[in-house]
Scaffold this active site. Structure first.
Site, PDB file in Angstrom:
ATOM      1  N   ASN A 129       5.613   0.826   6.657  1.00 24.43           N
ATOM      2  CA  ASN A 129       5.455  -0.541   6.164  1.00 24.43           C
ATOM      3  C   ASN A 129       5.732  -1.607   7.221  1.00 24.43           C
ATOM      4  O   ASN A 129       5.621  -2.805   6.943  1.00 24.43           O
ATOM      5  CB  ASN A 129       6.316  -0.766   4.915  1.00 24.43           C
ATOM      6  CG  ASN A 129       5.744   0.004   3.721  1.00 24.43           C
ATOM      7  OD1 ASN A 129       4.607   0.482   3.777  1.00 24.43           O
ATOM      8  ND2 ASN A 129       6.527   0.138   2.663  1.00 24.43           N
TER       9      ASN A 129
ATOM     10  N   PRO B 261      -0.628  -8.159  -8.431  1.00 25.18           N
ATOM     11  CA  PRO B 261      -1.556  -9.235  -8.061  1.00 25.18           C
ATOM     12  C   PRO B 261      -1.260  -9.771  -6.660  1.00 25.18           C
ATOM     13  O   PRO B 261      -0.220  -9.461  -6.067  1.00 25.18           O
ATOM     14  CB  PRO B 261      -1.277 -10.313  -9.104  1.00 25.18           C
ATOM     15  CG  PRO B 261       0.098 -10.049  -9.592  1.00 25.18           C
ATOM     16  CD  PRO B 261       0.349  -8.578  -9.446  1.00 25.18           C
ATOM     17  N   VAL B 262      -2.198 -10.586  -6.113  1.00 27.05           N
ATOM     18  CA  VAL B 262      -1.983 -11.187  -4.787  1.00 27.05           C
ATOM     19  C   VAL B 262      -2.048 -12.719  -4.878  1.00 27.05           C
ATOM     20  O   VAL B 262      -2.362 -13.400  -3.911  1.00 27.05           O
ATOM     21  CB  VAL B 262      -2.996 -10.646  -3.735  1.00 27.05           C
ATOM     22  CG1 VAL B 262      -2.717  -9.196  -3.400  1.00 27.05           C
ATOM     23  CG2 VAL B 262      -4.437 -10.829  -4.198  1.00 27.05           C
TER      24      VAL B 262
ATOM     25  N   ARG C 251       0.170   9.907   2.849  1.00 26.69           N
ATOM     26  CA  ARG C 251       0.016   8.488   3.149  1.00 26.69           C
ATOM     27  C   ARG C 251       1.284   7.928   3.772  1.00 26.69           C
ATOM     28  O   ARG C 251       1.218   6.931   4.487  1.00 26.69           O
ATOM     29  CB  ARG C 251      -0.266   7.697   1.866  1.00 26.69           C
ATOM     30  CG  ARG C 251      -1.575   8.077   1.207  1.00 26.69           C
ATOM     31  CD  ARG C 251      -1.823   7.221   0.017  1.00 26.69           C
ATOM     32  NE  ARG C 251      -1.673   5.825   0.417  1.00 26.69           N
ATOM     33  CZ  ARG C 251      -1.641   4.807  -0.416  1.00 26.69           C
ATOM     34  NH1 ARG C 251      -1.759   5.019  -1.708  1.00 26.69           N
ATOM     35  NH2 ARG C 251      -1.502   3.583   0.017  1.00 26.69           N
TER      36      ARG C 251
HETATM   37  N1  EPU Z   1       3.626  -9.822  -6.779  1.00 30.08           N
HETATM   38  C1  EPU Z   1       2.981 -10.814  -7.522  1.00 30.08           C
HETATM   39  N2  EPU Z   1       2.106 -11.640  -6.850  1.00 30.08           N
HETATM   40  C2  EPU Z   1       1.845 -11.528  -5.519  1.00 30.08           C
HETATM   41  C3  EPU Z   1       2.510 -10.512  -4.779  1.00 30.08           C
HETATM   42  C4  EPU Z   1       3.392  -9.681  -5.440  1.00 30.08           C
HETATM   43  O1  EPU Z   1       3.186 -10.948  -8.714  1.00 30.08           O
HETATM   44  O2  EPU Z   1       1.041 -12.311  -4.994  1.00 30.08           O
HETATM   45  C5  EPU Z   1       4.591  -8.933  -7.466  1.00 30.08           C
HETATM   46  C6  EPU Z   1       4.190  -7.464  -7.434  1.00 30.08           C
HETATM   47  O3  EPU Z   1       3.287  -7.153  -8.475  1.00 30.08           O
HETATM   48  C7  EPU Z   1       5.538  -6.781  -7.566  1.00 30.08           C
HETATM   49  C8  EPU Z   1       6.486  -7.717  -6.801  1.00 30.08           C
HETATM   50  O4  EPU Z   1       5.798  -8.970  -6.731  1.00 30.08           O
HETATM   51  O5  EPU Z   1       5.904  -6.729  -8.912  1.00 30.08           O
HETATM   52  C9  EPU Z   1       6.843  -7.299  -5.403  1.00 30.08           C
HETATM   53  O6  EPU Z   1       5.696  -6.885  -4.726  1.00 30.08           O
HETATM   54  P1  EPU Z   1       5.481  -7.047  -3.156  1.00 30.08           P
HETATM   55  O7  EPU Z   1       4.388  -8.016  -2.927  1.00 30.08           O
HETATM   56  O8  EPU Z   1       6.788  -7.306  -2.472  1.00 30.08           O
HETATM   57  O9  EPU Z   1       4.966  -5.592  -2.769  1.00 30.08           O
HETATM   58  P2  EPU Z   1       3.915  -5.266  -1.665  1.00 30.08           P
HETATM   59  O10 EPU Z   1       4.079  -6.227  -0.559  1.00 30.08           O
HETATM   60  O11 EPU Z   1       2.583  -5.082  -2.267  1.00 30.08           O
HETATM   61  C10 EPU Z   1       5.462  -3.733  -0.200  1.00 30.08           C
HETATM   62  C11 EPU Z   1       5.428  -2.309   0.265  1.00 30.08           C
HETATM   63  C12 EPU Z   1       5.671  -1.385  -0.929  1.00 30.08           C
HETATM   64  C13 EPU Z   1       7.030  -1.742  -1.531  1.00 30.08           C
HETATM   65  C14 EPU Z   1       7.078  -3.230  -1.913  1.00 30.08           C
HETATM   66  C15 EPU Z   1       8.421  -3.684  -2.430  1.00 30.08           C
HETATM   67  C16 EPU Z   1       3.938  -2.410   2.165  1.00 30.08           C
HETATM   68  C17 EPU Z   1       2.629  -2.051   2.766  1.00 30.08           C
HETATM   69  N3  EPU Z   1       4.144  -2.035   0.891  1.00 30.08           N
HETATM   70  O12 EPU Z   1       4.405  -3.846  -1.161  1.00 30.08           O
HETATM   71  O13 EPU Z   1       5.705  -0.067  -0.412  1.00 30.08           O
HETATM   72  O14 EPU Z   1       7.268  -0.965  -2.672  1.00 30.08           O
HETATM   73  O15 EPU Z   1       6.726  -4.037  -0.777  1.00 30.08           O
HETATM   74  O16 EPU Z   1       9.414  -3.455  -1.492  1.00 30.08           O
HETATM   75  O17 EPU Z   1       4.781  -2.989   2.819  1.00 30.08           O
HETATM   76  C18 EPU Z   1       5.572   2.285  -0.551  1.00 30.08           C
HETATM   77  O18 EPU Z   1       5.772   2.327   0.681  1.00 30.08           O
HETATM   78  O19 EPU Z   1       5.589   3.318  -1.286  1.00 30.08           O
HETATM   79  C19 EPU Z   1       5.280   1.000  -1.182  1.00 30.08           C
HETATM   80  C20 EPU Z   1       4.728   0.907  -2.388  1.00 30.08           C
END
Ligand code: EPU
Length: 422
Positions: free
Chosen positions: A23, A123-124, A399
């Site tokens: 990550n 979501p993003v 992965r």
């Molecule tokens: N969220 C929103 N809106 C957004 C972005 C996120 O509602 O625009 C929500 C997500 O749905 C979730 C929460 O915010 O409920 C946190 O999500 P986050 O965006 O932090 O997760 P991510 O960036 O998509 C990264 C890691 C994940 C890890 C999470 C939390 C990477 C590539 N992925 O995901 O890693 O679980 O942060 O720490 O960095 C894994 O390695 O197995 C993995 C899933």
């Protein structure tokens, strides 16, 4: 699709080296799009997700060369395609990480919207909202995020509604080449965010505060070249610590960073493990004892990581007493529970909490991996279980874990990869 066959109930012992963090490597490779000069990235883990991001950048026109030690040289001087197709994004959500760099350097990006996934809707909206605040015109059409900006993005103050790791990273990358100053408030504090900032600063970016909840980026006109070493994987570290704890064994983890694992190491101590640490190593010794059940609530860093939740659940299945695990980051990250129950685990689900009463021995069973960390928990359970466990669909594990069966075999595990059709 390959499967893993494990003959468990063997205390693991020995030493294991940790790979670079998935990550951190993924955003760092994506961020190399920001520079027209060659960039060298070392300690890249050899993982399926890394191969995916390499082919994504290759399709955009970047040239990427790998040496035999999996160090990567990226040259993004000739990037001429700003498109991340659905076919790649659906296999790896982290592809969204090209959005910020493309928009920041080229003023244009066309990135497939990632769908929901096995652990939640994910979501993003936060990524998009912040880029719009920086002046980007964003339309979501036909499943694609179509983003454009006239001239450079404009620095501004962004308050994230929720803490998001890749959201913070995308905005930070977009802001590096923006005009003026961008401040990200309520930023994610994960060590991988800080690693990305350190990488960008190596290339000439001006980022301060990464690792805290306020990150300030002073835009620069262009980035240069540089060499960077990706930080060790804290989740891989935690997974091998769990492998030793669940089998009542002992392990020395090398090439790691104990300073970014405080919340996890404290939980192992609560479970009865003896922990010692040096600058780049950790030892865990159960002294042959059964672990004690632990309570956990996941939350953004520095609290307990959601990416270690499934592994700790496996530990609780064979621990003494009852432990409660609450998942607060993702809404559906308990897919491993049913599979662990098939091995005899006593787990009751109540909303986002799993109440687990430890039993003396799990019994080996055929199991199915559903996502990356869920698969890790099944392997861990298999290592502790009596008899044979098979873990199907292990492409999930490939992965995020480099050569898992080799590393576990070095610790004395009986584990084998078998090609399988199902
Ligand atoms: N969220 C929103 N809106 C957004 C972005 C996120 O509602 O625009 C929500 C997500 O749905 C979730 C929460 O915010 O409920 C946190 O999500 P986050 O965006 O932090 O997760 P991510 O960036 O998509 C990264 C890691 C994940 C890890 C999470 C939390 C990477 C590539 N992925 O995901 O890693 O679980 O942060 O720490 O960095 C894994 O390695 O197995 C993995 C899933």
């Amino acid at each position: 699709m390959d499967k893993l066959i494990i003959h468990g109930n063997i205390p693991l012992q020995g030493e294991v080296r940790i790979s670079g963090a998935k990550n951190a490597a993924l955003p760092i490779i994506a961020a190399s799009l920001l520079s027209p000069a060659p960039v060298r990235i070392c300690n890249i883990p050899h993982l399926h997700d890394v191969t995916t991001i390499i082919s994504l950048l290759g399709q955009m026109g970047a040239s990427l060369t790998l040496d035999e030690r999996f160090n990567i040289e990226v040259n993004a001087s000739n990037v001429n395609c700003f498109h991340a197709p659905y076919e790649l994004v659906r296999t790896m959500r982290a592809s969204i990480l090209v959005l910020g760099p493309l928009l920041g350097r080229f003023g244009e990006a066309d990135v497939s919207l990632p769908g929901g996934c096995a652990i939640g809707t994910r979501p993003v909206d936060q990524h998009l909202k912040a880029l719009q605040a920086m002046g980007a015109d964003i339309q979501v059409e036909n499943g694609y995020i179509k983003a454009k900006t006239k001239g450079r993005l404009q620095g501004t103050t962004i308050v994230m509604d929720i803490v998001t790791v890749t959201g913070t990273e995308n905005i930070m990358m977009a802001a590096v080449l923006a005009e003026g100053q961008t401040a990200i408030l309520n930023a994610a504090r994960e060590p991988e965010v800080e690693d990305l900032a350190n990488f960008l600063n190596t290339l000439g970016a001006k980022i301060t505060g990464a690792g805290t909840s306020t990150i300030v980026i002073d835009g620069v006109k262009e980035l240069g070249s540089g060499t960077y070493h990706v930080l060790p994987d804290r989740i891989e570290t935690g997974t091998y610590l769990t492998a030793a704890a669940i089998t009542r064994g002992r392990v020395k983890i090398k090439d790691t960073r104990p300073d970014i694992l405080d919340s996890v190491l404290l939980k192992f101590e609560e479970a009865g493990a003896h922990i010692s640490t040096g600058t780049d190593w950790i030892t865990l010794d159960m002294k042959g004892n059964r672990p004690r059940a632990i309570n956990i609530s996941t939350a953004p860093y520095p609290a307990f990581p959601t990416d270690m939740q499934a592994q700790m659940m496996a530990l609780n299945t064979v621990a003494e007493g009852t432990g409660m695990i609450t998942e607060t980051v993702f809404e559906n990250r308990f897919m491993h529970v049913q599979e662990l129950q098939r091995m005899g685990a006593q787990i009751l689900l109540k909303g986002n909490t799993a109440i687990c009463t430890g039993i003396d021995k799990l019994l080996g069973a055929p199991t199915m991996a559903t996502d990356l960390r869920a698969s890790a928990s099944l392997v861990l359970a298999g290592l502790a279980a009596e008899g044979e466990t098979s873990v199907h669909r292990i492409y999930h594990i490939d992965r995020g874990y480099e050569r898992i069966e080799e590393k576990l075999s070095q610790l004395g595990a009986r584990i084998q990869r078998i090609p399988s059709k199902d």
